[in-house]
Scaffold this motif. Structure first.
Motif: not given
Length: 396
Positions: A128-133, A156-162
């Motif tokens: 998810v972080a890579l996709a957001q980047w 909460r962490l994964i949803m805040r990443c995107a």
């Protein structure tokens, strides 16, 4: 509410020329145009093992491939124990490397993620972080109530990443609770029911004649949490009351309950265990039963496909109210048992009434089927809009 009304595509930043992919589209799609399209990255578990989550992911993958180029990242864990865990972690690392290379070379426009239900979300975070980047649109498809029943820091962490991701959920209650707990914009959380993802039976439920005994069925992965021992108890209590009742059980038995299952099977009259079933064997299972009992107490139950499959044959379902089941069963399609109520105390009177009214069963099944197909049509329209949105490639 139609999903298209709330979800709008945001074009990611153009970072360079498009590379022609090697993977070709499904038949019926313009090969040249799709070959030049930026792909969708599909991340999720695919069969085997076979369960509701992997089946829904498989269906979404098939539908996306009909519309666009898709790069599949299968992250299913196969097997148990340390060796399987190590193999699953190694696969995750390889798939992450594939996605990183894909983001640099082919510039995918969207990540579709069948979100894990537990600690697996920590393994989803890097993707998810890579996709957001790289500016991809992100679609989370939620299949579990685990992190709704018990909110977690890693969810909460994964949803805040995107923060701008779109969230696909299984029912209105799931939508409301997910948005409330994780403070998500309501416009980004939309209902996509599993009703649109199941395969329909080829023939409606028909019986040549009404048998002497009412036949109840149980079909699931057979575990204590799925309610198999409650099922046995209901059958025996009904028989003790003089009801003419038999049972059919299908599905794989969990190793940790096998001895207890065999003992219950041996001491309960007129019960047949069929083993795991699929294809024509599953169709025959539904043709042989009058009602499906699903006394699940599984705390992460979401939207079990077996309830929908039963309804597709015109079979009523008696089930505990867990997850989205409350939106799947009404007075015309079965009996909803409150989650903390005594299942047998409510199920047996329902079965008695069903047995007494079996002459009207054919008309009631037809009414159930008619409503099922109306609901199915609405769900398929929503699914088509969703697939179109995920597949839509931004202008290059």
């Amino acid at each position: 509410m139609p999903i298209a009304s709330g979800l709008k595509r945001e074009n990611p930043v153009d970072t360079g020329p498009t590379r022609t992919p090697a993977q070709q589209p499904a038949s019926g799609t313009d090969a040249a145009s799709v070959g030049l399209a930026r792909p969708v990255v599909f991340l999720g578990p695919l069969p085997p093992p076979h369960n509701g989550f992997s089946a829904a992911c498989q269906r979404m993958l098939e539908l996306l491939r009909e519309r666009t180029r898709v790069v599949e990242l299968d992250v299913a864990k196969r097997g148990t124990g340390r060796r399987a865990a190590v193999a699953a972690l190694g696969n995750r690392l390889r798939q992450f490397a594939r996605m990183a290379g894909l983001c640099v070379r082919d510039r995918p426009h969207t990540l579709y993620l069948g979100l894990s239900g537990g600690f697996g979300q920590l393994l989803d975070v890097p993707f998810v972080a890579l996709a957001q980047w790289f500016g991809l649109d992100i679609y989370f498809h939620h299949h579990s109530f685990a992190y709704i029943n018990r909110p977690t820091w890693y969810s909460r962490l994964i949803m805040r990443c995107a923060p701008r991701a779109k969230h696909l959920v299984l029912c209105e209650m799931m939508r409301t609770e997910l948005a409330r707990i994780y403070r998500l914009p309501s416009a980004n959380v939309q209902v996509l029911p599993n009703l649109s993802l199941i395969d329909l039976s080829s023939t409606a439920h028909q019986r040549d004649s009404v048998g002497e005994a009412l036949t109840v069925g149980f079909l699931s992965n057979i575990t204590a949490a799925k309610g198999i021992f409650t099922f046995f108890a209901v059958v025996r209590q009904a028989q003790d009351l003089g009801m003419p009742i038999c049972a059919r059980i299908a599905g794989p038995v969990a190793a940790d309950i096998r001895a207890e299952f065999d003992a219950e099977l041996a001491r309960t009259p007129c019960v047949r265990y069929l083993g795991p079933v699929s294809g024509t064997d599953k169709e025959q299972f539904f043709h042989d039963i009058d009602v499906l009992l699903f006394p699940t107490t599984y705390h992460n139950e979401a939207s079990p496909l077996i309830v929908l499959e039963a309804h597709s044959y015109g079979i009523p379902v008696v089930a505990h109210d867990r997850g989205c089941i409350g939106s799947m069963i009404d007075a015309h399609s079965g009996l909803l048992v409150p989650r903390d109520a005594d299942f047998a105390a409510l199920a047996i009177p329902y079965l008695q009434n069903l047995d007494l009214a079996r002459e009207r069963a054919g008309a009631e099944r037809q009414a159930l089927l008619a409503q099922f197909h109306i609901d199915r049509g609405q769900a398929e329209a929503t699914l088509a809009q969703t697939i179109a949105l995920i597949s839509q490639s931004p202008t290059v």
